[in-house]
Design a protein around this motif. Structure first.
Motif, PDB file in Angstrom:
ATOM      1  N   UNK A 351       0.815  -1.213   0.000  1.00 21.55           N
ATOM      2  CA  UNK A 351       0.000   0.000   0.000  1.00 21.55           C
ATOM      3  C   UNK A 351       0.851   1.267   0.000  1.00 21.55           C
ATOM      4  N   UNK A 352       2.091   1.172  -0.483  1.00 23.07           N
ATOM      5  CA  UNK A 352       2.995   2.325  -0.462  1.00 23.07           C
ATOM      6  C   UNK A 352       2.417   3.510  -1.232  1.00 23.07           C
ATOM      7  N   UNK A 353       1.727   3.254  -2.334  1.00 18.42           N
ATOM      8  CA  UNK A 353       1.195   4.354  -3.143  1.00 18.42           C
ATOM      9  C   UNK A 353       0.165   5.169  -2.378  1.00 18.42           C
ATOM     10  N   UNK A 354      -0.575   4.512  -1.484  1.00 14.04           N
ATOM     11  CA  UNK A 354      -1.607   5.213  -0.733  1.00 14.04           C
ATOM     12  C   UNK A 354      -1.030   6.318   0.135  1.00 14.04           C
ATOM     13  N   UNK A 355       0.183   6.108   0.643  1.00 14.73           N
ATOM     14  CA  UNK A 355       0.773   7.040   1.600  1.00 14.73           C
ATOM     15  C   UNK A 355       1.814   7.969   0.978  1.00 14.73           C
ATOM     16  N   UNK A 356       1.937   7.954  -0.331  1.00 20.32           N
ATOM     17  CA  UNK A 356       2.982   8.735  -0.982  1.00 20.32           C
ATOM     18  C   UNK A 356       2.755  10.223  -0.811  1.00 20.32           C
ATOM     19  N   UNK A 357       3.833  10.920  -0.446  1.00 19.22           N
ATOM     20  CA  UNK A 357       3.815  12.365  -0.340  1.00 19.22           C
ATOM     21  C   UNK A 357       4.368  12.947  -1.633  1.00 19.22           C
ATOM     22  N   UNK A 358       3.866  14.078  -2.031  1.00 21.10           N
ATOM     23  CA  UNK A 358       4.265  14.669  -3.306  1.00 21.10           C
ATOM     24  C   UNK A 358       5.704  15.167  -3.268  1.00 21.10           C
ATOM     25  N   UNK A 359       6.479  14.843  -4.320  1.00 19.37           N
ATOM     26  CA  UNK A 359       7.879  15.269  -4.436  1.00 19.37           C
ATOM     27  C   UNK A 359       8.185  15.653  -5.878  1.00 19.37           C
ATOM     28  N   UNK A 360       9.290  16.345  -6.092  1.00 16.80           N
ATOM     29  CA  UNK A 360       9.718  16.712  -7.438  1.00 16.80           C
ATOM     30  C   UNK A 360      10.089  15.451  -8.208  1.00 16.80           C
ATOM     31  N   UNK A 361       9.403  15.169  -9.339  1.00 10.88           N
ATOM     32  CA  UNK A 361       9.681  13.927 -10.069  1.00 10.88           C
ATOM     33  C   UNK A 361      10.892  14.010 -10.991  1.00 10.88           C
ATOM     34  N   UNK A 362      11.467  15.178 -11.166  1.00 13.80           N
ATOM     35  CA  UNK A 362      12.559  15.337 -12.134  1.00 13.80           C
ATOM     36  C   UNK A 362      13.879  14.911 -11.506  1.00 13.80           C
ATOM     37  N   UNK A 363      14.169  13.629 -11.601  1.00 12.20           N
ATOM     38  CA  UNK A 363      15.311  13.071 -10.890  1.00 12.20           C
ATOM     39  C   UNK A 363      16.190  12.255 -11.831  1.00 12.20           C
ATOM     40  N   UNK A 364      17.027  12.886 -12.633  1.00  8.44           N
ATOM     41  CA  UNK A 364      17.897  12.116 -13.528  1.00  8.44           C
ATOM     42  C   UNK A 364      18.932  11.309 -12.751  1.00  8.44           C
ATOM     43  N   UNK A 365      19.269  10.153 -13.255  1.00 10.56           N
ATOM     44  CA  UNK A 365      20.275   9.301 -12.633  1.00 10.56           C
ATOM     45  C   UNK A 365      21.184   8.769 -13.738  1.00 10.56           C
ATOM     46  N   UNK A 366      22.353   9.383 -13.887  1.00 15.86           N
ATOM     47  CA  UNK A 366      23.272   9.007 -14.960  1.00 15.86           C
ATOM     48  C   UNK A 366      22.586   9.043 -16.323  1.00 15.86           C
ATOM     49  N   UNK A 367      21.679  10.010 -16.483  1.00 14.57           N
ATOM     50  CA  UNK A 367      20.960  10.154 -17.729  1.00 14.57           C
ATOM     51  C   UNK A 367      19.836   9.157 -17.910  1.00 14.57           C
ATOM     52  N   UNK A 368      19.522   8.355 -16.883  1.00 15.81           N
ATOM     53  CA  UNK A 368      18.498   7.321 -16.980  1.00 15.81           C
ATOM     54  C   UNK A 368      17.237   7.752 -16.248  1.00 15.81           C
ATOM     55  N   UNK A 369      16.134   7.092 -16.588  1.00 17.43           N
ATOM     56  CA  UNK A 369      14.849   7.383 -15.939  1.00 17.43           C
ATOM     57  C   UNK A 369      14.889   6.976 -14.469  1.00 17.43           C
TER      58      UNK A 369
END
Length: 436
Positions: A351-369
């Protein structure tokens, strides 16, 4: 009416909807018989002009597209069906293999929280014995069943919430207006008079009385003649709906009035992602109604679906994913495979999605998603490629980590947390690290 008047309808978001992050949309109608549209691309990625409307990839818009002179859909219709009127498809639509219990079981296996079928799309054909429709509904013709009642019962038997879609903005059966050929015409060529308001209002009230939906999902707009606070007005409808179902929510497609949640569609209307409560909707392919021309290359597989859902939730939204059954009542096997594979992958997240808090989704990692969810107790990192992913380790305990999906290990290297991914399994790798 003033903005302040509509604001008086505002109330706390029902707890169930705040937690719900995945729903199933169903577009099923007489358009499922021809099941034909040009798969030219996704809404929001093609110009809103004759290119989109004359080559509309939405199979559920077939009735409109075949009326556009010179359109490939018109040529296809003449070749396959001659001068047959659209309503002949209603009589050819038999739904002879429709098993609502099997549908609902599939949706539950996919991890859905709620299900929203179309009750009347823009073609004006009702999927229940709607008042004022005469014989132009699925109880009197075609399937000769109350399809909405069948779906509602099966969905609730699986413990899922039930909602209804209704096209209040367009109904091609009650006007003699020309076909829409642009986004501007979608709004300028729509019924706005008092007679249509009464007609649509009677339908929505009947849906509320019969099925007690948890979601009222209107499309396009609401007739301007009904946007008032008096008797038979939209304000009164909202009040009565909330009184009948205090857990109910309404979307934002009633014109500039009231809503509980905003919507985006594919990549269109993305400005609504900045709002507090929003939902993204899209099909598994580029159409909502079943389109026999779509190929596997145009359909999300389970891993692509998982990535899209993670992205939506990381931005604070929820996903309403559409399935398009065939006229026989079968959800195409390719769509079933995507849903089942996604459900298998999603189950490990609990149920992790139920408790998710909003965060900045723009998180590059070595140019990968890469995307992240933050719950009160954990930071969950999603990556979709093998290799090493280095993260800022502030606020987390890398030593207390859990690999939820895929093959990965997590280590601390100074101020960084290092996620080493050896393999994925049906979707992005998910690693949960304890928050300090």
């Amino acid at each position: 009416m003033t903005e302040q008047t509509w604001h008086e309808l505002s109330r706390p978001l029902p707890e169930w909807f705040a937690k719900a992050k995945f729903g199933i949309f169903i577009h099923w109608g007489a358009y499922s018989v021809p099941a034909w549209a040009e798969p030219i691309g996704a809404l929001g990625e093609i110009a809103d002009d004759d290119t989109w409307f004359a080559h509309n990839p939405y199979a559920e818009w077939y009735f409109n597209t075949i009326r556009i002179e010179g359109s490939p859909a018109q040529a296809h219709h003449r070749e396959q069906y001659g001068d047959a009127p659209y309503d002949e498809f209603l009589d050819q639509w038999k739904a002879e293999r429709f098993d609502p219990a099997e549908w609902a079981k599939l949706f539950a296996e996919a991890g859905a929280d709620y299900v929203v079928p179309t009750t009347k799309h823009h073609d004006g054909i009702a999927l229940w014995d709607a008042p004022g429709t005469g014989a132009r509904n699925t109880v009197r013709r075609g399937p000769q069943r109350d399809l909405i009642g069948d779906i509602a019962g099966a969905v609730r038997a699986e413990g899922l919430r039930f909602g209804v879609y209704y096209s209040g903005g367009l109904d091609w059966s009650v006007t003699d207006l020309p076909p829409q050929r642009s986004g501007e015409q979608v709004h300028s060529l729509r019924p706005n008079d008092a007679a249509y308001n009464y007609y649509a209002l009677a339908h929505v009230r009947d849906l509320i009385d019969r099925y007690r939906p948890d979601v009222l999902w209107n499309d396009i707009e609401w007739p301007d003649a009904g946007k008032h606070r008096g008797p038979d007005g939209l304000y009164e409808l909202f009040e009565d709906y909330y009184a009948a179902n205090p857990d109910g929510v309404v979307n934002d497609r009633w014109g500039d009035t009231h809503y509980d949640f905003a919507t985006t569609e594919y990549s269109a209307m993305s400005e609504n992602e900045a709002k507090d409560v929003w939902e993204n909707t899209r099909g598994l392919g580029w159409s909502f109604g079943f389109n026999r021309l779509e190929s596997p290359a145009q359909t999300l597989d389970s891993a692509q679906l998982a990535q899209h859902w993670v992205d939506v939730v990381s931005k604070g939204g929820r996903l309403l994913l559409n399935v398009g059954p065939t006229a026989e009542g079968v959800i195409p096997e390719r769509q079933q495979q995507s849903l089942r594979g996604f459900g298998d992958w999603k189950r490990a997240l609990g149920d992790a999605a139920e408790a998710t808090e909003r965060r900045d989704p723009s998180l590059p990692s070595n140019g990968l998603w890469r995307r992240e969810w933050w719950t009160p107790s954990e930071r969950i990192v999603f990556v979709d490629a093998t290799g090493e992913h280095r993260l800022d380790g502030a606020g987390v305990d890398a030593e207390r980590s859990r690999v939820l999906t895929g093959d990965a290990v997590v280590e601390r290297d100074g101020d960084e947390a290092v996620v080493r991914v050896a393999g994925t399994d049906g979707g992005p790798v998910a690693v949960a690290m304890a928050r300090r």
